[in-house]
Design a protein around this motif. Structure first.
Motif, short mmCIF file in Angstrom:
data_model
loop_
_atom_site.label_atom_id
_atom_site.label_comp_id
_atom_site.label_asym_id
_atom_site.label_seq_id
_atom_site.Cartn_x
_atom_site.Cartn_y
_atom_site.Cartn_z
N SER A 130 7.43 -3.73 5.62
CA SER A 130 6.99 -3.79 7.01
C SER A 130 5.97 -2.70 7.33
CB SER A 130 8.18 -3.68 7.95
OG SER A 130 8.83 -2.45 7.74
N GLY A 131 5.84 -1.71 6.46
CA GLY A 131 4.87 -0.64 6.69
C GLY A 131 4.41 -0.05 5.38
N LEU A 132 3.14 0.35 5.33
CA LEU A 132 2.58 0.82 4.06
C LEU A 132 1.41 1.77 4.33
CD1 LEU A 132 3.02 0.23 1.03
CD2 LEU A 132 1.28 -1.54 1.21
N LYS A 133 1.24 2.73 3.41
CA LYS A 133 0.09 3.63 3.46
C LYS A 133 -0.89 3.26 2.35
CE LYS A 133 2.03 8.13 3.88
NZ LYS A 133 2.00 9.49 4.04
N GLY A 134 -2.13 3.73 2.45
CA GLY A 134 -3.09 3.58 1.36
C GLY A 134 -3.75 2.22 1.29
N MET A 135 -3.83 1.52 2.42
CA MET A 135 -4.40 0.18 2.41
C MET A 135 -5.92 0.21 2.32
SD MET A 135 -1.69 -1.57 2.93
CE MET A 135 -2.01 -3.10 3.72
N ALA A 136 -6.48 -0.84 1.70
CA ALA A 136 -7.93 -1.03 1.73
C ALA A 136 -8.29 -1.61 3.11
CB ALA A 136 -8.35 -1.99 0.63
N PRO A 137 -9.45 -1.22 3.66
CA PRO A 137 -9.81 -1.66 5.03
C PRO A 137 -10.40 -3.06 5.04
CG PRO A 137 -11.50 -0.21 4.17
CD PRO A 137 -10.46 -0.30 3.10
N ARG B 160 1.49 -1.05 9.96
CA ARG B 160 2.75 -1.78 10.03
C ARG B 160 2.51 -3.20 10.52
NH1 ARG B 160 3.80 3.54 11.36
NH2 ARG B 160 5.37 4.49 10.02
N VAL B 161 3.41 -4.07 10.11
CA VAL B 161 3.36 -5.45 10.59
C VAL B 161 3.47 -5.42 12.11
CG1 VAL B 161 4.59 -7.66 10.61
CG2 VAL B 161 4.30 -6.42 8.46
N GLN C 33 1.16 -10.67 -7.75
CA GLN C 33 2.50 -10.26 -7.33
C GLN C 33 2.54 -8.76 -7.54
OE1 GLN C 33 5.38 -12.09 -6.36
NE2 GLN C 33 6.29 -10.08 -6.05
N SER C 34 2.65 -8.00 -6.47
CA SER C 34 2.53 -6.56 -6.63
C SER C 34 3.65 -5.83 -5.90
CB SER C 34 1.16 -6.09 -6.12
OG SER C 34 0.91 -6.67 -4.86
N PHE C 35 3.78 -4.57 -6.25
CA PHE C 35 4.87 -3.75 -5.71
C PHE C 35 4.31 -2.47 -5.15
CE2 PHE C 35 6.34 -6.32 -9.21
CZ PHE C 35 7.36 -7.03 -8.60
N ALA C 36 4.85 -2.06 -4.04
CA ALA C 36 4.42 -0.80 -3.45
C ALA C 36 5.66 -0.17 -2.84
CB ALA C 36 3.38 -1.04 -2.38
N SER C 37 5.60 1.13 -2.62
CA SER C 37 6.75 1.70 -1.93
C SER C 37 6.32 2.04 -0.51
CB SER C 37 7.33 2.88 -2.70
OG SER C 37 6.63 4.02 -2.46
N GLY C 38 6.97 1.39 0.41
CA GLY C 38 6.64 1.57 1.81
C GLY C 38 7.91 1.48 2.63
N GLU C 39 7.79 0.99 3.86
CA GLU C 39 8.97 0.81 4.69
C GLU C 39 9.50 -0.60 4.48
OE1 GLU C 39 7.49 3.77 8.28
OE2 GLU C 39 7.55 1.61 8.64
N TYR D 160 4.16 -12.05 1.45
CA TYR D 160 2.82 -12.41 0.98
C TYR D 160 2.54 -11.84 -0.41
CZ TYR D 160 2.31 -13.69 5.86
OH TYR D 160 2.50 -14.24 7.08
N GLY D 161 3.54 -11.86 -1.25
CA GLY D 161 3.33 -11.45 -2.64
C GLY D 161 3.48 -9.97 -2.88
N LEU D 162 3.37 -9.17 -1.82
CA LEU D 162 3.52 -7.73 -1.99
C LEU D 162 4.91 -7.33 -1.54
CD1 LEU D 162 2.45 -4.88 -2.55
CD2 LEU D 162 1.47 -4.86 -0.28
N THR D 163 5.69 -6.83 -2.45
CA THR D 163 7.06 -6.51 -2.13
C THR D 163 7.40 -5.09 -2.56
OG1 THR D 163 7.73 -7.48 -4.23
CG2 THR D 163 7.92 -8.89 -2.31
N MET D 164 8.56 -4.67 -2.20
CA MET D 164 9.02 -3.38 -2.71
C MET D 164 10.37 -3.55 -3.38
SD MET D 164 9.89 -1.19 0.69
CE MET D 164 10.63 0.20 -0.16
N ILE D 165 10.61 -2.69 -4.34
CA ILE D 165 11.88 -2.72 -5.06
C ILE D 165 12.55 -1.39 -4.86
CG2 ILE D 165 12.93 -2.81 -7.36
CD1 ILE D 165 10.52 -4.44 -8.26
N LYS D 166 13.82 -1.43 -4.49
CA LYS D 166 14.52 -0.16 -4.43
C LYS D 166 15.92 -0.29 -5.01
CE LYS D 166 15.95 -0.66 0.34
NZ LYS D 166 16.15 -0.03 1.62
N LEU D 167 16.39 0.83 -5.52
CA LEU D 167 17.74 0.87 -6.06
C LEU D 167 18.69 0.97 -4.88
CD1 LEU D 167 17.29 3.30 -9.06
CD2 LEU D 167 17.94 0.89 -9.20
#
Ligand SMILES: [Zn+2]
Length: 298
Positions: free
Chosen positions: A128-135, A189-190, A276-282, A289-296
């Motif tokens: 729902s939230g991410l840093k470092g996005m391309a504009p 953020r979304v 299909q990509s992964f990022a660490s965000g909120e 939309y294909g971009l997800t996060m994985i957490k333990l």
């Protein structure tokens, strides 16, 4: 037995008892330390197993078990000792493992082996939230993984003065160029309403994308890239572009792999493969939309 001998007997018993106690303490300290170390090692291995499985959850349970088992073997685990559970509906991969550990000092006290165990669970979810996005604002269509799409079009392609560029944290071409090259340092953020950056932005686009492509030193390709590769662009997904400088609403985030230089002038586009990509965000429940996060989670 006279008085003296019986006293000596009790002294011997006391000495033996003390020795057993000291050995026992030694066993607790030495073997306990080893068990602690073995348990931590097993936990790290089981964590890696679920993370590897979670990364390919979108490819189905077979891909998950193959990836998970490969990592288990690479970490010295026996597949007989590994329990794997995959739930594609909830996005969870769970694994547990046990290992028999040979004891050292405790052998003297008739304990030759002990068992350690570890459990881990990885959760794949939306961001729902991410840093470092391309504009770059990408209008959602049913993107297919691995296919090429224009994530910024050229002015030659028409449009109302907006070609996909966004004004994040400021306006102007230098701000856009730096955000495109290095990622916008702030959070998006979304639901956020952001401004477009009208104009073709040909030169800053070219400089930033060339910089990203040249910065990749790993020979990355869209199906095999390092996690932090500069050719991976995370972009906001939006539903429409206005005429001229105007507002757009973020509905999600997507990842594209760009390894093609941009065109010139009016033909200045950015073309990337949807990944299909992964990022660490909120973490959020929004569709990914294909971009997800994985957490333990365990
Ligand atoms: Zn790379």
């Amino acid at each position: 037995m006279n008085e003296k001998n019986s006293q000596r007997g009790s002294v011997t018993v006391i000495v033996l008892g003390a020795m057993v106690a000291i050995l026992g303490l030694g066993a607790i300290v030495i073997d306990g330390g080893m068990l602690y170390y073995e348990q931590a090692k097993l936990q790290t291995a089981v964590d890696s197993v679920v993370l590897a499985g979670a990364r390919v959850l979108h490819e189905g349970p077979l891909a998950v078990s193959t990836a998970a088992e490969n990592v288990a073997i690479a970490n010295g685990l026996s597949l007989l000792d590994l329990q794997l559970s995959i739930n594609t509906a909830t996005g969870k991969v769970t694994a547990s493992a046990v290992k028999q550990v040979e004891l050292g000092l405790a052998k003297i006290l008739n304990h030759s082996q002990a068992e350690v165990g570890a459990l881990a669970e990885a959760q794949v979810g939306g961001i729902s939230g991410l840093k470092g996005m391309a504009p770059l604002g990408v209008i959602w269509q049913e993107f297919l993984f691995g296919q090429l799409y224009d994530i910024k079009v050229g002015a030659g392609d028409g449009g109302g003065g907006n070609y996909g560029a966004l004004a994040l944290g400021g306006t102007g071409s230098a701000n856009y160029r730096d955000n495109l090259r290095y990622g916008y340092p702030g959070w998006l953020r979304v639901g956020d309403i952001i401004m477009t950056e009208p104009g073709n932005m040909s030169n800053p686009t070219k400089l930033a994308i060339e910089g990203r492509i040249d910065a990749c030193q790993h020979g990355c390709t869209f199906d095999r890239y390092v996690a932090s590769c500069s050719k991976v662009l995370f972009v906001p997904v939006i539903n429409s572009l206005p005429n001229g400088r105007g507002e757009v609403t973020i509905i999600g985030f997507a990842g594209f792999f760009v390894d093609d230089y941009t065109g010139q002038g009016n033909q200045n586009y950015i073309r990337g493969r949807f990944i299909q990509s992964f990022a660490s965000g909120e973490a959020g429940a929004s569709s990914s939309y294909g971009l997800t996060m994985i957490k333990l989670t365990r």
